[in-house]
Design a protein around this motif. Structure first.
Motif, short mmCIF file in Angstrom:
data_model
loop_
_atom_site.label_atom_id
_atom_site.label_comp_id
_atom_site.label_asym_id
_atom_site.label_seq_id
_atom_site.Cartn_x
_atom_site.Cartn_y
_atom_site.Cartn_z
N LEU A 159 0.80 -1.22 0.00
CA LEU A 159 0.00 0.00 0.00
C LEU A 159 0.84 1.28 0.00
N PRO A 160 1.91 1.36 0.79
CA PRO A 160 2.69 2.60 0.79
C PRO A 160 3.33 2.93 -0.56
N LYS A 161 3.52 1.92 -1.41
CA LYS A 161 4.16 2.13 -2.70
C LYS A 161 3.15 2.48 -3.81
N ILE A 162 1.88 2.26 -3.54
CA ILE A 162 0.88 2.44 -4.58
C ILE A 162 0.57 3.91 -4.80
N GLU A 163 0.57 4.32 -6.07
CA GLU A 163 0.29 5.70 -6.43
C GLU A 163 -1.17 5.87 -6.83
N PHE A 164 -1.76 6.96 -6.40
CA PHE A 164 -3.15 7.27 -6.71
C PHE A 164 -3.22 8.57 -7.51
N LYS A 165 -4.15 8.59 -8.48
CA LYS A 165 -4.33 9.80 -9.27
C LYS A 165 -5.81 10.09 -9.47
N LYS A 166 -6.15 11.36 -9.47
CA LYS A 166 -7.52 11.76 -9.78
C LYS A 166 -7.67 11.87 -11.29
N ASN A 167 -8.90 11.68 -11.74
CA ASN A 167 -9.22 11.77 -13.17
C ASN A 167 -8.36 10.83 -14.01
N LEU A 168 -8.06 9.68 -13.45
CA LEU A 168 -7.23 8.69 -14.14
C LEU A 168 -8.03 7.97 -15.22
N ILE A 169 -7.46 7.83 -16.39
CA ILE A 169 -8.09 7.05 -17.44
C ILE A 169 -7.67 5.59 -17.25
N ILE A 170 -8.64 4.73 -17.00
CA ILE A 170 -8.37 3.32 -16.75
C ILE A 170 -8.28 2.58 -18.09
N LYS A 171 -7.16 1.89 -18.30
CA LYS A 171 -6.95 1.16 -19.55
C LYS A 171 -6.77 -0.33 -19.26
N PRO A 172 -7.86 -1.10 -19.32
CA PRO A 172 -7.75 -2.55 -19.07
C PRO A 172 -6.82 -3.23 -20.06
N MET A 173 -6.13 -4.28 -19.58
CA MET A 173 -5.22 -5.05 -20.42
C MET A 173 -5.96 -6.28 -20.95
#
Length: 201
Positions: free
Chosen positions: A178-192
């Motif tokens: 969890l401490p390493k995970i980055e969060f962003k607002k208005n993120l465009i989610i691109k499924p693989m």
């Protein structure tokens, strides 16, 4: 409080994380007769009522694959809508993210990932490039340089040689990092979405 939606694993689930602990988990579907698109909103409303997410939710996490095209698309749409309506930041977890965490202590590894709709994938890295292979046959030949396999459900018995291996859990990896995970607002989610038809990739 974090809401983690895992739509890449064989059984889609919501996990609620608070103070670096999973305080609740709920399966969205556990019967092949139900569709994720039919159950995701009622299941969210159920967990929202129990934990008052409207007031307590701070961040969102979602797995983006590889996996079932339908499950990834439904999950991404749901999380994107929730993020916009509640102005919440998002973090995306792909198999490449998981690979980076698992490879910290292991070299020459591959990840065997079983997803919903009986989809199976091998992912590995060569140099700076990632490779993802969708498994559609009973036999599969891995690179000779691979000497360790991480798997999320069952060891792939169809490969030609027995390798050292270890079971891993997506939710435990998320929790432990969890401490390493980055969060962003208005993120465009691109499924693989991975297909053996190169036109679809």
């Amino acid at each position: 409080m974090f809401l983690f939606l895992d739509v890449a694993s064989p059984i889609p689930e919501f996990h609620l994380i608070k103070d670096k602990k999973i305080i609740d988990s709920i399966k969205i579907i556990n019967d092949i007769d139900f569709k994720l698109s039919d159950k995701i909103i009622p299941t969210y409303l159920e967990i929202n009522k129990k934990h008052n997410l409207s007031k307590n939710l701070n961040k969102l996490i979602i797995t983006i694959g590889p996996g079932s095209y339908t499950a990834l698309r439904v999950g991404a749409s749901f999380i994107a809508g929730l993020s916009q309506s509640m102005s919440l930041p998002i973090s995306v977890i792909s198999i490449e993210t998981i690979y980076q965490y698992l490879a910290e202590k292991n070299n020459s590894i591959a990840i065997y990932f079983e997803s919903s709709n009986n989809q199976r994938f091998f992912s590995y890295q060569q140099g700076q490039k990632f490779f993802h292979e969708k498994i559609e046959k009973k036999n599969h030949i891995l690179l000779k340089s691979i000497n360790f396999i991480f798997f999320n459900f069952a060891y792939p018995k169809f490969i030609e040689k027995k390798l050292n291996s270890s079971l891993f859990s997506v939710k435990e990896i998320v929790l432990n990092n969890l401490p390493k995970i980055e969060f962003k607002k208005n993120l465009i989610i691109k499924p693989m979405y991975i297909s053996n038809n190169s036109i679809l990739n």
